[in-house]
Scaffold this motif. Structure first.
Motif, PDB file in Angstrom:
ATOM      1  N   ASP A  26       0.800  -1.212  -0.017  1.00 54.15           N
ATOM      2  CA  ASP A  26      -0.068   0.143  -0.030  1.00 54.15           C
ATOM      3  C   ASP A  26       0.751   1.122   0.130  1.00 54.15           C
ATOM      4  N   LEU A  27       0.198   2.157  -0.455  1.00 51.15           N
ATOM      5  CA  LEU A  27       1.175   3.342  -0.695  1.00 51.15           C
ATOM      6  C   LEU A  27       0.199   4.705  -0.452  1.00 51.15           C
ATOM      7  N   THR A  28       0.555   5.728   0.400  1.00 49.09           N
ATOM      8  CA  THR A  28      -0.067   7.035   0.323  1.00 49.09           C
ATOM      9  C   THR A  28       1.093   8.003   0.346  1.00 49.09           C
ATOM     10  N   ILE A  29       0.894   9.008  -0.607  1.00 51.79           N
ATOM     11  CA  ILE A  29       2.032  10.032  -0.644  1.00 51.79           C
ATOM     12  C   ILE A  29       1.385  11.305  -1.075  1.00 51.79           C
ATOM     13  N   ASP A  30       1.653  12.287  -0.577  1.00 54.30           N
ATOM     14  CA  ASP A  30       1.145  13.615  -0.496  1.00 54.30           C
ATOM     15  C   ASP A  30       2.572  14.591  -0.958  1.00 54.30           C
ATOM     16  N   ILE A  31       2.502  15.199  -1.959  1.00 59.69           N
ATOM     17  CA  ILE A  31       3.740  15.985  -2.568  1.00 59.69           C
ATOM     18  C   ILE A  31       3.063  17.253  -3.077  1.00 59.69           C
ATOM     19  N   GLY A  32       3.401  18.458  -2.757  1.00 60.34           N
ATOM     20  CA  GLY A  32       2.937  19.548  -3.271  1.00 60.34           C
ATOM     21  C   GLY A  32       1.933  19.892  -2.344  1.00 60.34           C
ATOM     22  N   GLU A  33       1.474  19.355  -1.443  1.00 57.31           N
ATOM     23  CA  GLU A  33       0.566  19.886  -0.311  1.00 57.31           C
ATOM     24  C   GLU A  33       1.108  20.712   0.752  1.00 57.31           C
ATOM     25  N   LYS A  34       0.279  21.232   1.406  1.00 52.97           N
ATOM     26  CA  LYS A  34       0.871  22.145   2.732  1.00 52.97           C
ATOM     27  C   LYS A  34       1.954  21.398   3.480  1.00 52.97           C
TER      28      LYS A  34
END
Length: 249
Positions: free
Chosen positions: A98-106
């Motif tokens: 599984d993968l969760t990734i947030d790039i470009g977020e605050k």
């Protein structure tokens, strides 16, 4: 046993050469502006795990299979046990679940879930008891762990140098679970076969007691080693080169 591997795999997705823009043949860049960005990252991690774990010398990324571990000491519950010259094997075969990734977020962050079979080879010295049964000996040790599940969460912070803005992994935390463990200790009781077989069988039947003491320091060392390697890699590669369409702050 788990956390160290996860960060190296994420780095594979970001892989490129800070000096000449070289990109290993097993990596295809992903564009942040595309709707399939996270799926693209997932595909790159899955594809690159076995290759990246072997290291990328050109970028200063070391091999992590095997991974050298510091000495491990257990001293409690009536048992004193030391593992020296320890190495972790199997990180190149671990799989992403599984993968969760947030790039470009605050607040940029990622969460990875991995599973795989891992083993540790070392020299051991033991004296004391496992529950009610004595154990004493020194020699070669092998520990085999089946279906090690690791979930790693980390923040992606930034720092700047003369080349631009870079990622840096900070405040990582993790969870793990092990389905089963088997121990193989040579030279128990100075080679007394009957005592050795009885103790080893008992240790394998009660493996969780040993792993409650053994697993945490092993995993902590693995994570420390991997985070250090990944941050060394990130220090050579700017964000603008490794994530397409990324706007620096």
């Amino acid at each position: 046993m788990k956390r160290l591997s996860i960060f190296v795999f994420l780095a594979a997705f970001f892989c490129t050469n800070a000096e000449d823009g070289f990109l290993p043949s097993f990596i295809t860049p992903c564009e942040l502006s595309k709707d399939n960005f996270k799926n693209c990252v997932r595909e790159q991690i899955v594809k690159s795990l076995p290759l990246f774990a072997k290291g990328i010398p050109e970028l200063g990324v070391p091999s992590i299979d095997p991974a050298d571990l510091d000495d491990i000491h257990i001293d409690g519950n009536g048992l004193k046990m030391t593992f020296t010259k320890a190495k972790m094997h199997g990180l190149s075969n671990i799989q992403l679940t599984d993968l969760t990734i947030d790039i470009g977020e605050k607040e940029e962050k990622f969460k990875l879930d991995l599973i795989g079979n891992l083993s540790v080879s070392s020299i051991y010295n033991a004296d004391g008891k496992i529950l009610i049964l004595p154990i004493k000996g020194d020699g070669d040790a092998n520990i085999y762990c089946t279906n090690v599940k690791v979930q790693i969460n980390s923040k992606l912070n930034h720092f700047k140098d003369s080349k631009g803005e870079h990622f840096k992994l900070t405040t990582p935390n993790y969870k793990y679970d092990i389905e089963s463990t088997k121990f193989d200790f040579k030279n128990l009781f100075n080679g007394n076969k009957q005592l050795a077989e009885t103790t080893l069988q008992f240790a394998n039947e009660n493996w969780r007691q040993l792993m409650d003491d053994l697993a945490p320091p092993v995993i902590k060392q693995i994570v420390k080693t991997i985070v250090k390697s990944i941050n060394k890699f990130f220090s050579k590669v700017t964000i603008s080169r490794i994530v397409r369409d990324y706007t620096e702050a």
